[in-house]
Scaffold this motif. Structure first.
Motif, PDB file in Angstrom:
ATOM      1  N   LYS A  14     -54.121 -31.139  72.528  1.00 52.02           N
ATOM      2  CA  LYS A  14     -54.704 -32.461  72.742  1.00 52.02           C
ATOM      3  C   LYS A  14     -54.267 -33.495  71.696  1.00 52.02           C
ATOM      4  N   GLY A  15     -53.387 -33.092  70.791  1.00 55.90           N
ATOM      5  CA  GLY A  15     -52.909 -34.068  69.801  1.00 55.90           C
ATOM      6  C   GLY A  15     -53.945 -34.377  68.733  1.00 55.90           C
ATOM      7  N   LEU A  16     -54.757 -33.383  68.400  1.00 56.13           N
ATOM      8  CA  LEU A  16     -55.716 -33.596  67.308  1.00 56.13           C
ATOM      9  C   LEU A  16     -55.083 -33.189  65.976  1.00 56.13           C
ATOM     10  N   ILE A  17     -54.660 -31.922  65.890  1.00 58.68           N
ATOM     11  CA  ILE A  17     -54.067 -31.425  64.635  1.00 58.68           C
ATOM     12  C   ILE A  17     -52.868 -30.538  64.967  1.00 58.68           C
ATOM     13  N   PHE A  18     -51.751 -30.790  64.271  1.00 52.78           N
ATOM     14  CA  PHE A  18     -50.545 -29.982  64.435  1.00 52.78           C
ATOM     15  C   PHE A  18     -50.239 -29.256  63.132  1.00 52.78           C
ATOM     16  N   PRO A  19     -49.566 -28.085  63.197  1.00 51.77           N
ATOM     17  CA  PRO A  19     -49.057 -27.519  61.950  1.00 51.77           C
ATOM     18  C   PRO A  19     -48.052 -28.514  61.389  1.00 51.77           C
ATOM     19  N   SER A  20     -48.036 -28.722  60.069  1.00 52.77           N
ATOM     20  CA  SER A  20     -47.093 -29.696  59.520  1.00 52.77           C
ATOM     21  C   SER A  20     -45.672 -29.151  59.602  1.00 52.77           C
ATOM     22  N   SER A  21     -44.707 -30.032  59.696  1.00 55.05           N
ATOM     23  CA  SER A  21     -43.287 -29.650  59.781  1.00 55.05           C
ATOM     24  C   SER A  21     -43.070 -28.636  60.893  1.00 55.05           C
ATOM     25  N   ASP A  22     -43.743 -28.863  61.998  1.00 51.51           N
ATOM     26  CA  ASP A  22     -43.774 -27.904  63.110  1.00 51.51           C
ATOM     27  C   ASP A  22     -42.376 -27.497  63.569  1.00 51.51           C
ATOM     28  N   ILE A  23     -41.470 -28.472  63.731  1.00 51.12           N
ATOM     29  CA  ILE A  23     -40.144 -28.136  64.279  1.00 51.12           C
ATOM     30  C   ILE A  23     -39.327 -27.305  63.295  1.00 51.12           C
ATOM     31  N   TYR A  24     -39.765 -27.267  62.014  1.00 54.17           N
ATOM     32  CA  TYR A  24     -39.068 -26.426  61.029  1.00 54.17           C
ATOM     33  C   TYR A  24     -39.809 -25.107  60.809  1.00 54.17           C
ATOM     34  N   GLY A  25     -40.737 -24.809  61.701  1.00 58.29           N
ATOM     35  CA  GLY A  25     -41.453 -23.539  61.574  1.00 58.29           C
ATOM     36  C   GLY A  25     -42.756 -23.672  60.822  1.00 58.29           C
ATOM     37  N   GLY A  26     -43.121 -24.901  60.448  1.00 63.64           N
ATOM     38  CA  GLY A  26     -44.397 -25.120  59.752  1.00 63.64           C
ATOM     39  C   GLY A  26     -44.271 -24.866  58.257  1.00 63.64           C
ATOM     40  N   LEU A  27     -45.254 -25.349  57.505  1.00 63.41           N
ATOM     41  CA  LEU A  27     -45.303 -25.083  56.066  1.00 63.41           C
ATOM     42  C   LEU A  27     -46.739 -24.656  55.787  1.00 63.41           C
ATOM     43  N   ASN A  28     -46.874 -23.427  55.294  1.00 65.40           N
ATOM     44  CA  ASN A  28     -48.197 -22.820  55.160  1.00 65.40           C
ATOM     45  C   ASN A  28     -49.139 -23.672  54.298  1.00 65.40           C
ATOM     46  N   GLY A  29     -50.282 -24.037  54.860  1.00 62.38           N
ATOM     47  CA  GLY A  29     -51.268 -24.784  54.083  1.00 62.38           C
ATOM     48  C   GLY A  29     -51.182 -26.287  54.255  1.00 62.38           C
ATOM     49  N   PHE A  30     -50.318 -26.752  55.166  1.00 61.55           N
ATOM     50  CA  PHE A  30     -50.178 -28.193  55.406  1.00 61.55           C
ATOM     51  C   PHE A  30     -50.337 -28.491  56.897  1.00 61.55           C
ATOM     52  N   PHE A  31     -50.983 -29.607  57.184  1.00 60.18           N
ATOM     53  CA  PHE A  31     -51.251 -29.980  58.582  1.00 60.18           C
ATOM     54  C   PHE A  31     -51.001 -31.466  58.798  1.00 60.18           C
ATOM     55  N   ASP A  32     -50.647 -31.800  60.037  1.00 62.95           N
ATOM     56  CA  ASP A  32     -50.499 -33.206  60.416  1.00 62.95           C
ATOM     57  C   ASP A  32     -51.564 -33.509  61.472  1.00 62.95           C
ATOM     58  N   TYR A  33     -52.215 -34.646  61.329  1.00 56.56           N
ATOM     59  CA  TYR A  33     -53.183 -35.062  62.343  1.00 56.56           C
ATOM     60  C   TYR A  33     -52.457 -35.881  63.397  1.00 56.56           C
ATOM     61  N   GLY A  34     -52.656 -35.522  64.658  1.00 61.97           N
ATOM     62  CA  GLY A  34     -52.004 -36.223  65.771  1.00 61.97           C
ATOM     63  C   GLY A  34     -52.746 -37.506  66.115  1.00 61.97           C
ATOM     64  N   PRO A  35     -52.320 -38.162  67.203  1.00 58.94           N
ATOM     65  CA  PRO A  35     -52.926 -39.458  67.550  1.00 58.94           C
ATOM     66  C   PRO A  35     -54.456 -39.414  67.612  1.00 58.94           C
ATOM     67  N   LEU A  36     -55.021 -38.417  68.266  1.00 63.65           N
ATOM     68  CA  LEU A  36     -56.491 -38.397  68.391  1.00 63.65           C
ATOM     69  C   LEU A  36     -57.161 -37.881  67.117  1.00 63.65           C
ATOM     70  N   GLY A  37     -56.517 -36.925  66.456  1.00 68.10           N
ATOM     71  CA  GLY A  37     -57.064 -36.396  65.196  1.00 68.10           C
ATOM     72  C   GLY A  37     -57.132 -37.479  64.134  1.00 68.10           C
ATOM     73  N   THR A  38     -56.116 -38.338  64.125  1.00 67.27           N
ATOM     74  CA  THR A  38     -56.090 -39.432  63.152  1.00 67.27           C
ATOM     75  C   THR A  38     -57.281 -40.358  63.371  1.00 67.27           C
ATOM     76  N   GLU A  39     -57.572 -40.664  64.635  1.00 65.36           N
ATOM     77  CA  GLU A  39     -58.721 -41.528  64.942  1.00 65.36           C
ATOM     78  C   GLU A  39     -60.022 -40.865  64.503  1.00 65.36           C
ATOM     79  N   LEU A  40     -60.147 -39.577  64.826  1.00 68.19           N
ATOM     80  CA  LEU A  40     -61.386 -38.859  64.502  1.00 68.19           C
ATOM     81  C   LEU A  40     -61.602 -38.825  62.988  1.00 68.19           C
ATOM     82  N   LYS A  41     -60.525 -38.491  62.273  1.00 65.98           N
ATOM     83  CA  LYS A  41     -60.618 -38.397  60.815  1.00 65.98           C
ATOM     84  C   LYS A  41     -60.945 -39.758  60.201  1.00 65.98           C
ATOM     85  N   ARG A  42     -60.302 -40.789  60.740  1.00 66.09           N
ATOM     86  CA  ARG A  42     -60.554 -42.137  60.237  1.00 66.09           C
ATOM     87  C   ARG A  42     -62.003 -42.546  60.498  1.00 66.09           C
TER      88      ARG A  42
END
Ligand code: ATP
Length: 496
Positions: A14-42
């Motif tokens: 749903k575009g709330l939270i993605f693993p960070s650097s997803d296309i590179y296999g992710g980086l353990n312990g880091f996350f990116d908030y997607g369009p809806l996650g960014t709104e919720l967090k804000r």
């Protein structure tokens, strides 16, 4: 309660939270908030800021730098003491936090067979049962009942016990290194030339930025004790074992208040209780489920040497009951340390008492990401509508990423589309609104339910005649016919 597996997949879908650097296999312990996650967090941060700063007269805001003078972290004790005990499995190279690894001697009728060792988490009890069974089998006592099992964290193991404790990964004694301290601060270099003098740290908490600005705030504003300074911002900790999604990550956000009060032993107990109650009520007000909130009152013996008291607000996450917010009474340890390390006087002049002193402080400190996670766990629900499963995120309207969605009943009637788009653009100026014309209205409702949109407004043929619209409620699924003026008055009331 939703499982973590389902929640993590839902957040990505749903575009709330993605693993960070997803296309590179992710980086353990880091996350990116997607369009809806960014709104919720804000929305979470804005509401905290409104309630804790703007709605009050006794708290002011601050936004300090992420990289502070390295001496800040010497004074605060982080350079010497901000560490976790770490052990490694020599064979698999897996790394563990020693306080999250548990061992137990296993004996049958008083005769020691060996030790078992497991990691903390959802599977811990099942793991213990499996390992005990294997140990009994290896000693040909599968039919016997083991003596009572006492699990203890690895940090409590005596050096002579260590040789007997197996690695949780290999189950072989001797495969674990003894615990050693690992500093959690990320180091970086300030300036073009890499040198010892240029070493700096990414802040592991926002609180120290507040303490070092205490004097600046007192001198530049009209605050009088008791008063607070609040800050929202990123913090970084090189956690040994980041896990449980965003709950323990290496980059996260904190919302912290340092609430300063006169330095005496009579005032802080009451203020501490008031803050615990205030923060608990806030968590209820944003929609965390009451039955999943609890308190952990720290015992005197477990407190840091400078702390006078500490109570954590706990939340029942799918992986167990864990700290959401800490509310500590830190005395005047931090101001004392900064005064001494900086050589600058930081005392507050109390006009009533006509004396100078370093105030005490109560510190309510909560993680933004842990709050968002607790909100998602509280709001996620599944029910059945017309024999079909419906996923619905029952977020409070104030926190919902999108407040309302406008639909034309069908997309191939230009007059409906035009009216719907006009209504959408008027609403959009006031609230974050979506427009959707794709698929059957029922499908469009489902899409909005899933992301927690509280209201959908449908423009139909009657709307063309009488300028009224169908307002559909996410939770009750009831539909009401309203004019635009009634609609906006309703939204205003619900969102105030
Ligand atoms: P824990 O015992 O879970 O490591 P802590 O006691 O070290 O947490 P504090 O230093 O009191 O945490 O930090 C205040 C708040 O910051 C915590 O209550 C939590 O909400 C948040 N927080 C701390 N560490 C992390 C992390 N690694 N990831 C996400 N949030 C965190």
């Amino acid at each position: 309660m939703v499982s973590m597996k389902d929640l993590v997949a839902f957040c990505k879908r749903k575009g709330l939270i993605f693993p960070s650097s997803d296309i590179y296999g992710g980086l353990n312990g880091f996350f990116d908030y997607g369009p809806l996650g960014t709104e919720l967090k804000r929305n979470v941060k804005n509401l905290w800021w409104k309630n804790m700063v703007q709605d009050r007269e006794d708290i002011v805001g601050l936004d300090s730098a992420v990289i502070l003078h390295p001496n800040v972290w010497k004074a605060s004790g982080h350079v010497d003491g901000f560490s976790d005990p770490m052990v490694d499995c020599k064979v698999t190279k897996a790394r563990y936090r020693a306080d999250q690894v548990f061992y137990a001697p296993i004996a049958v009728a008083g005769k020691l067979l060996g030790c078992i060792c497991v990691t903390d988490g959802e599977e811990r009890d099942a793991d213990v049962a499996k390992k005990v069974k294997a140990l009994l089998k290896a000693h040909n006592c599968s039919q016997e009942k083991p003596d009572e099992i006492h699990l203890k964290p690895l940090t409590e193991a005596k050096p002579e016990e260590f040789a007997l404790i197996p690695s949780p990964a290999t189950d072989k004694p001797g495969d674990l290194t003894p615990p050693r301290e690992f500093n959690l601060m990320f180091q970086t270099q300030v300036g073009a030339v890499a040198s010892e003098a240029g070493v700096a740290y990414l802040r592991p908490e926002t609180a120290q930025g507040i303490f070092i600005n205490f004097k600046n705030v007192v001198d530049s504003t009209r605050v009088k004790l008791p008063f607070g300074i609040a800050q929202i911002g990123k913090a970084f900790r090189n956690e040994i074992t980041p896990r449980n999604f965003t709950f323990r990550s290496r980059e996260f956000e904190q919302m912290e208040i340092e609430y300063f009060l006169p330095a005496n032993e009579t005032l802080w107990p009451n203020l501490h209780q008031k803050w615990i109650e205030e923060r608990y009520q806030w968590h209820l007000s944003i929609g965390l489920r009451k039955e999943w909130l609890s308190f952990d009152v720290h015992e005197k013996k477990d407190l840091a040497h400078y702390a006078k008291a500490c109570t954590d607000i706990m939340f029942r996450y799918p992986f167990g009951v864990q700290e959401l917010e800490g509310i500590a009474v830190r005395g005047n340890f931090d101001l004392t340390q900064h005064q001494s390390f900086s050589g600058k006087p930081l005392e507050y002049f109390d006009e009533t008492l006509k004396t100078k002193y370093l105030p005490y402080v109560v510190e309510p400190s909560v993680g933004v990401d842990r709050t968002v996670l607790a909100l998602l766990v509280s709001a996620y629900d599944e029910d059945e509508v017309n024999g079909e499963k419906r996923v619905v995120l029952r977020l409070k309207p104030k926190l919902a990423p999108i407040k309302a969605a406008v639909f034309p009943l069908v997309k191939n009637k230009p007059e409906l589309v035009e009216k719907a788009r006009e209504l959408f653009s008027r609403l959009q100026k006031r609230w974050y609104t979506a427009y959707d014309e794709t698929g059957a209205v029922g499908r469009r409702y489902r899409r909005m339910d899933e992301i927690g949109t509280p209201w959908c407004v449908t423009v139909d043929f009657d709307s063309l005649d009488d300028d009224t619209y169908t307002l559909r409620d996410r939770d009750t699924m009831q539909q009401t016919r309203l004019s635009e003026a009634e609609l906006t008055a309703f939204f205003e009331k619900q969102l105030q």
